[in-house]
Design a protein around this motif. Structure first.
Motif, PDB file in Angstrom:
ATOM      1  N   TYR A  99      -3.841   6.354  -6.197  1.00  0.00           N
ATOM      2  CA  TYR A  99      -2.706   7.165  -5.763  1.00  0.00           C
ATOM      3  C   TYR A  99      -1.838   6.338  -4.825  1.00  0.00           C
ATOM      4  O   TYR A  99      -2.335   5.720  -3.874  1.00  0.00           O
ATOM      5  CB  TYR A  99      -3.210   8.414  -5.046  1.00  0.00           C
ATOM      6  CG  TYR A  99      -2.128   9.276  -4.438  1.00  0.00           C
ATOM      7  CD1 TYR A  99      -1.541  10.311  -5.158  1.00  0.00           C
ATOM      8  CD2 TYR A  99      -1.684   9.062  -3.139  1.00  0.00           C
ATOM      9  CE1 TYR A  99      -0.556  11.115  -4.599  1.00  0.00           C
ATOM     10  CE2 TYR A  99      -0.696   9.852  -2.573  1.00  0.00           C
ATOM     11  CZ  TYR A  99      -0.133  10.873  -3.309  1.00  0.00           C
ATOM     12  OH  TYR A  99       0.840  11.653  -2.745  1.00  0.00           O
ATOM     13  N   PHE A 100      -0.530   6.316  -5.094  1.00  0.00           N
ATOM     14  CA  PHE A 100       0.430   5.635  -4.234  1.00  0.00           C
ATOM     15  C   PHE A 100       1.443   6.652  -3.732  1.00  0.00           C
ATOM     16  O   PHE A 100       2.086   7.339  -4.529  1.00  0.00           O
ATOM     17  CB  PHE A 100       1.177   4.532  -4.994  1.00  0.00           C
ATOM     18  CG  PHE A 100       0.322   3.381  -5.427  1.00  0.00           C
ATOM     19  CD1 PHE A 100       0.153   2.270  -4.615  1.00  0.00           C
ATOM     20  CD2 PHE A 100      -0.311   3.405  -6.665  1.00  0.00           C
ATOM     21  CE1 PHE A 100      -0.636   1.195  -5.022  1.00  0.00           C
ATOM     22  CE2 PHE A 100      -1.100   2.342  -7.079  1.00  0.00           C
ATOM     23  CZ  PHE A 100      -1.270   1.234  -6.255  1.00  0.00           C
ATOM     24  N   SER A 101       1.584   6.747  -2.418  1.00  0.00           N
ATOM     25  CA  SER A 101       2.622   7.570  -1.816  1.00  0.00           C
ATOM     26  C   SER A 101       3.678   6.643  -1.232  1.00  0.00           C
ATOM     27  O   SER A 101       3.347   5.697  -0.498  1.00  0.00           O
ATOM     28  CB  SER A 101       2.031   8.444  -0.706  1.00  0.00           C
ATOM     29  OG  SER A 101       3.057   9.109   0.005  1.00  0.00           O
ATOM     30  N   PHE A 102       4.947   6.902  -1.551  1.00  0.00           N
ATOM     31  CA  PHE A 102       6.040   6.107  -0.983  1.00  0.00           C
ATOM     32  C   PHE A 102       6.665   6.924   0.141  1.00  0.00           C
ATOM     33  O   PHE A 102       7.289   7.965  -0.077  1.00  0.00           O
ATOM     34  CB  PHE A 102       7.043   5.733  -2.076  1.00  0.00           C
ATOM     35  CG  PHE A 102       6.414   4.887  -3.147  1.00  0.00           C
ATOM     36  CD1 PHE A 102       5.976   3.599  -2.869  1.00  0.00           C
ATOM     37  CD2 PHE A 102       6.205   5.393  -4.415  1.00  0.00           C
ATOM     38  CE1 PHE A 102       5.356   2.827  -3.838  1.00  0.00           C
ATOM     39  CE2 PHE A 102       5.600   4.624  -5.404  1.00  0.00           C
ATOM     40  CZ  PHE A 102       5.167   3.333  -5.104  1.00  0.00           C
ATOM     41  N   ASP A 103       6.464   6.418   1.354  1.00  0.00           N
ATOM     42  CA  ASP A 103       6.837   7.164   2.555  1.00  0.00           C
ATOM     43  C   ASP A 103       6.942   6.163   3.704  1.00  0.00           C
ATOM     44  O   ASP A 103       6.353   5.071   3.655  1.00  0.00           O
ATOM     45  CB  ASP A 103       5.756   8.219   2.853  1.00  0.00           C
ATOM     46  CG  ASP A 103       6.253   9.347   3.736  1.00  0.00           C
ATOM     47  OD1 ASP A 103       7.354   9.231   4.293  1.00  0.00           O
ATOM     48  OD2 ASP A 103       5.532  10.355   3.860  1.00  0.00           O
ATOM     49  N   LEU A 104       7.706   6.528   4.728  1.00  0.00           N
ATOM     50  CA  LEU A 104       7.865   5.705   5.928  1.00  0.00           C
ATOM     51  C   LEU A 104       8.670   4.434   5.621  1.00  0.00           C
ATOM     52  O   LEU A 104       9.490   4.430   4.708  1.00  0.00           O
ATOM     53  CB  LEU A 104       6.504   5.420   6.562  1.00  0.00           C
ATOM     54  CG  LEU A 104       5.684   6.689   6.889  1.00  0.00           C
ATOM     55  CD1 LEU A 104       4.279   6.326   7.324  1.00  0.00           C
ATOM     56  CD2 LEU A 104       6.387   7.538   7.930  1.00  0.00           C
TER      57      LEU A 104
ATOM     58  N   THR B  53      -2.945   7.050 -12.925  1.00  0.00           N
ATOM     59  CA  THR B  53      -2.429   6.510 -11.671  1.00  0.00           C
ATOM     60  C   THR B  53      -1.238   7.352 -11.250  1.00  0.00           C
ATOM     61  O   THR B  53      -0.337   7.599 -12.050  1.00  0.00           O
ATOM     62  CB  THR B  53      -2.011   5.039 -11.820  1.00  0.00           C
ATOM     63  OG1 THR B  53      -3.139   4.262 -12.218  1.00  0.00           O
ATOM     64  CG2 THR B  53      -1.480   4.499 -10.496  1.00  0.00           C
ATOM     65  N   MET B  54      -1.243   7.791 -10.015  1.00  0.00           N
ATOM     66  CA  MET B  54      -0.183   8.675  -9.545  1.00  0.00           C
ATOM     67  C   MET B  54       0.702   7.933  -8.543  1.00  0.00           C
ATOM     68  O   MET B  54       0.212   7.281  -7.609  1.00  0.00           O
ATOM     69  CB  MET B  54      -0.793   9.921  -8.895  1.00  0.00           C
ATOM     70  CG  MET B  54       0.198  11.050  -8.670  1.00  0.00           C
ATOM     71  SD  MET B  54      -0.558  12.528  -7.886  1.00  0.00           S
ATOM     72  CE  MET B  54      -1.770  13.009  -9.120  1.00  0.00           C
ATOM     73  N   TYR B  55       2.025   8.053  -8.748  1.00  0.00           N
ATOM     74  CA  TYR B  55       3.023   7.517  -7.817  1.00  0.00           C
ATOM     75  C   TYR B  55       3.854   8.697  -7.330  1.00  0.00           C
ATOM     76  O   TYR B  55       4.427   9.439  -8.141  1.00  0.00           O
ATOM     77  CB  TYR B  55       3.927   6.502  -8.502  1.00  0.00           C
ATOM     78  CG  TYR B  55       3.222   5.282  -9.043  1.00  0.00           C
ATOM     79  CD1 TYR B  55       3.011   4.158  -8.242  1.00  0.00           C
ATOM     80  CD2 TYR B  55       2.761   5.247 -10.355  1.00  0.00           C
ATOM     81  CE1 TYR B  55       2.366   3.033  -8.737  1.00  0.00           C
ATOM     82  CE2 TYR B  55       2.115   4.120 -10.857  1.00  0.00           C
ATOM     83  CZ  TYR B  55       1.920   3.028 -10.040  1.00  0.00           C
ATOM     84  OH  TYR B  55       1.276   1.908 -10.543  1.00  0.00           O
ATOM     85  N   ALA B  56       3.944   8.881  -6.015  1.00  0.00           N
ATOM     86  CA  ALA B  56       4.571  10.087  -5.482  1.00  0.00           C
ATOM     87  C   ALA B  56       5.457   9.782  -4.281  1.00  0.00           C
ATOM     88  O   ALA B  56       5.241   8.802  -3.548  1.00  0.00           O
ATOM     89  CB  ALA B  56       3.506  11.107  -5.090  1.00  0.00           C
TER      90      ALA B  56
END
Length: 408
Positions: free
Chosen positions: A187-192, A93-96
């Motif tokens: 995949y989780f992207s932390f943005d906005l 699991t990817m956190y980015a």
């Protein structure tokens, strides 16, 4: 989530608030234009090492990669192994969150704050989200039981990635998925911003249009083809296109000329001019339609210019492609998004904003990997030098990240 874990998260969020603000002050001042994130990367790698991370690497694209395995498995791993060897045949699991900002500053970025807000170029997009990811990583590093809970279904990869903005063309995330993408299942992207919770990506294509002509003196060679006028004519025809609308899912399509330049002096017929053009849509079909329209306009002007100027030439250079979703398991993505939305709703007491966006998540979604982009801070004026974030919103954002990592 059981009460013990929930209470531990709340205590950590409360007790680490001052430290989180100080980390944000430090990181937000470090310049990080796309393709030149090395100073932030160096700081982040050192920070992770200082807080107990064993496997931390800065790769060739300047991504900072921190692998978190089950504590018992982690003790058996060799530091000499490559990332691919560490994760091979294990669910990942990817956190980015991305390090780069849209501004080209090479000197320290200006930062100011008052009691409620912090102001800096790029402070919300994406520095504050990155800080929430780092602080959540620290919680897992310093709490083996929490790390064991977070990794019991597979390894975790924490990534501070490069090249999300502008013409970075998502290079950091592309490269990372080229190395370990086959093992990534989420995949989780932390943005906005809060309460955004996005599972539909907006694809885009970006091009540079160059026009070359013979040029000449504005009086003696009057009548020769003018490269600026030719570029303007192409733009005019592009804006006659009616962008398609997908009536089934409401996907809309946009286009934009973001830059034009050309010519030398007022009394010279320009021999060269340039325009940069993009189109976007959350619909793959709409992107294909726009590409066809674009190519037809360019080809017509190419023929017409060649007929009136023996040196006339129109060339197109691809500046960047942000891909659309392909082959994602709809049920898996729906379950993932429902869980993310439930967590955002629980923490913020608001309905999540599910509208599409263009982020690093375009890459995994284009490869069939379920992905969400989640905002973890409140603010405004992104992509301006007056960007600000609400400092207290960091608390809600950090809780969202930790619940995503630890909630069953």
């Amino acid at each position: 989530m059981d009460l013990f874990v929930a209470n531990a998260i709340r205590r950590y969020v409360r007790d680490s608030y001052a430290e989180e603000l100080e980390l944000l002050r430090t990181l937000a001042r470090i310049p990080a234009p796309s393709h030149h994130e090395e100073r932030r990367a160096s700081f982040i790698a050192g920070w992770l090492h200082a807080h107990g991370a064993r496997y931390v690497r800065i790769d060739d694209e300047k991504n900072v990669i921190c692998l978190l395995a089950n504590p018992r498995a982690e003790r058996k791993a060799s530091d000499a192994q490559t990332l691919a060897e560490h994760v091979k045949n294990r669910t990942l699991t990817m956190y980015a969150a991305h390090m780069d900002v849209v501004f080209a500053d090479e000197d320290e970025l200006p930062l100011r704050e008052d009691d409620e807000r912090m102001y800096a170029p790029g402070v919300g997009d994406d520095t504050a989200n990155l800080v929430n990811l780092l602080m959540a990583t620290k919680f897992l590093l310093q709490n083996p039981l929490a790390r064991e809970r977070a990794t019991r279904k597979g390894n975790i990869l924490i990534v501070a990635n490069t090249c999300e903005e502008g013409l970075g063309n998502l290079a950091g995330t592309r490269d990372l998925f080229g190395e370990v993408g086959e093992w990534v299942d989420r995949y989780f992207s932390f943005d906005l911003y809060l309460p955004q919770c996005i599972s539909v990506c907006v694809a885009s294509e970006r091009y540079q249009i160059d026009v070359e002509c013979t040029g000449g003196h504005s009086y003696h060679d009057y009548g020769n083809a003018n490269a600026i006028e030719e570029v303007c004519s192409i733009i005019e025809d592009l804006y006659r296109i009616n962008p398609p609308i997908d009536v089934m899912d409401g996907a809309h399509t946009t286009m934009n000329v973001g830059r034009i330049e050309g010519g030398t002096t007022i009394n010279s017929i320009p021999s060269h001019a340039m325009a940069k053009f993009e189109f976007r849509s959350s619909s793959t079909e709409n992107i294909e339609v726009m590409r066809s329209f674009f190519n037809a306009v360019v080809e017509r002007h190419r023929r017409e210019l060649a007929e009136k100027d023996e040196a006339g030439k129109v060339t197109v250079t691809t500046l960047g492609i942000r891909p659309s979703a392909q082959g994602v398991d709809a049920d898996a993505l729906r379950r993932m998004t429902e869980r993310s939305a439930r967590i955002v709703r629980h923490v913020t007491k608001e309905d999540p904003d599910l509208r599409p966006a263009s982020t690093d998540a375009n890459i995994p979604l284009s490869l069939g990997v379920p992905a969400n982009t989640i905002g973890t801070v409140r603010g405004a004026k992104l992509h301006t030098r007056g960007e600000w974030i609400e400092k207290r919103s960091l608390r809600q954002g950090l809780e969202v990240v930790l619940r995503l990592m630890l909630d069953d």
